[in-house]
Design an enzyme around this catalytic site. Structure first.
Site, PDB file in Angstrom:
ATOM      1  CG  ASP A   1     -46.798  14.743  16.720  1.00 17.08           C
ATOM      2  OD1 ASP A   1     -47.664  14.253  17.468  1.00 17.08           O
ATOM      3  OD2 ASP A   1     -46.753  14.523  15.503  1.00 17.08           O
ATOM      4  CD  GLU A   2     -52.218  15.746  17.423  1.00 17.73           C
ATOM      5  OE1 GLU A   2     -52.993  16.649  17.045  1.00 17.73           O
ATOM      6  OE2 GLU A   2     -52.280  14.575  17.012  1.00 17.73           O
TER       7      GLU A   2
ATOM      8  CG  ASP B   1     -50.055  18.520  14.158  1.00 18.73           C
ATOM      9  OD1 ASP B   1     -49.215  17.775  14.704  1.00 18.73           O
ATOM     10  OD2 ASP B   1     -50.798  18.132  13.230  1.00 18.73           O
TER      11      ASP B   1
END
Length: 358
Positions: free
Chosen positions: A103-104, A9
């Protein structure tokens, strides 16, 4: 055999990219998205988070909490480029990568290209490579299932790394506050607390029958996760269910003519996505949010994927006219397509090949 799952993350991703690219923003309280008058924040820097500013917060409330807050216009193309760099790093270790957003992502490194036995070593290498190639930091969680890996990645943010081993899992979950359980939302957590359930240990005391009676189908999920049971696989071919575009206006719009002009770029965004991906939807939805925050949605479904641009445009405009009452100003418009089918699967209902309970 226990799996080795990593959840990566990125730390305050959008805000961190802006601070990286614009040195004058470093160390400042910034929010990506919205402005001082209206809108919703996508991400806040860690400096702003200290004041209670967070994602999905109204920009007006955020400014009230943090008067020195600087609003930054999102640059999604840049964020996508950086996200692609990061995914290239993931692919150096495994092809079992399940992106959840820009983003993860989850990675299954049980068997990996570099034959590294310890998943924590891989997580450290990935974090180091992300820093070297993008000048950004990421947090990582390592465990034997997706639920615990996700919880672990949030445990030592920012720039953290946390491991939950099988021996640790029971005590870790029992001591975990209910509001920290991934998959238990704010409303459900508040309801559980009203029932006297504040920790994993207290949740574990409830029988499966009681959980099903109180929370329906989700009861099975709660029963499982509090016992560290999560058999979902990391799925690299996760199917997207919809695509959409929406915007909040700086000033409320009052006429149908203004709304039509505002709707056109949103329609184009969604259509261009369909063309680029060769994925078309059978259902089109137009969303209208008024200045009193009431929301109207109008949808139309066809028995076939809508691939004709003129038909698509006409349906969008018809739905706008159908949904607009004309008796109060509009602050937000949105367009989305769902019931997606790509050109290979036209004529078949898409099957979601994963058990995603949260």
């Amino acid at each position: 055999m226990l799996r080795k799952i990593i959840h990566i993350d990125m730390d305050a991703f959008y805000a961190s990219v802006e601070q990286r690219d614009f040195p004058e923003l470093r160390g400042k309280c910034i929010a990506v998205g919205g402005n001082e008058q209206r809108g919703v924040i996508a991400t806040a820097s860690y400096e702003a988070r200290k004041y209670g500013v967070g994602s999905a917060m109204s920009s007006v409330i955020a400014k009230r909490k943090c008067p020195q807050l600087i609003f930054v216009k999102p640059r999604f193309e840049v964020y996508k480029e950086v996200s692609n760099q990061i995914r290239e790093i993931f692919n150096e270790y495994t092809d079992l990568v399940e992106p959840l957003s820009l983003d993860e992502a989850y990675l299954d490194v049980t068997n990996n290209y570099k034959n590294v036995e310890i998943a924590t070593d891989i997580a450290n290498e990935i974090k180091q490579k992300i820093k070297e190639r993008t000048d950004l930091t990421a947090s990582a969680g390592v465990s034997f299932n997706k639920f615990l890996a996700k919880i672990a990645s949030d445990y030592n943010k920012p720039n953290g790394l946390y491991i939950i081993t099988p021996k640790m899992a029971k005590n870790f979950i029992e001591q975990l506050p209910i509001k920290k359980f991934h998959g238990i939302g704010k409303v459900t957590a508040e309801r559980m607390q009203m029932m006297g359930i504040h920790t994993g240990a207290e949740l574990k005391e409830l029988s499966l029958e009681k959980l099903r009676r109180e929370f329906g189908k989700s009861g099975q999920y709660y029963y499982n996760i509090v016992r560290a049971i999560d058999n979902r696989e990391v799925n690299p071919s996760r199917v997207r269910k919809s695509s959409g575009s929406e915007t909040t206006f700086n000033q409320d719009l009052e006429s149908i003519e203004e709304l039509q002009l505002a709707l056109f770029p949103l329609m184009e965004d969604v259509w261009n996505w369909s063309v680029k991906k060769s994925i078309y939807g059978r259902t089109i939805t137009v969303k209208i949010k008024y200045n009193d925050f009431t929301v109207t949605t109008k949808s139309k479904s066809a028995s076939f994927p809508i691939k004709d641009k003129k038909l698509y445009d006409q349906i969008c405009l018809d739905l706008l006219h159908e949904g607009f009452t004309g008796d109060k100003p509009v602050r937000l418009l949105g367009v989305s397509i769902s019931n997606l089918e790509n050109e290979i699967l036209i004529g078949k209902q898409l099957i979601i090949p994963f058990k995603d309970l949260y």
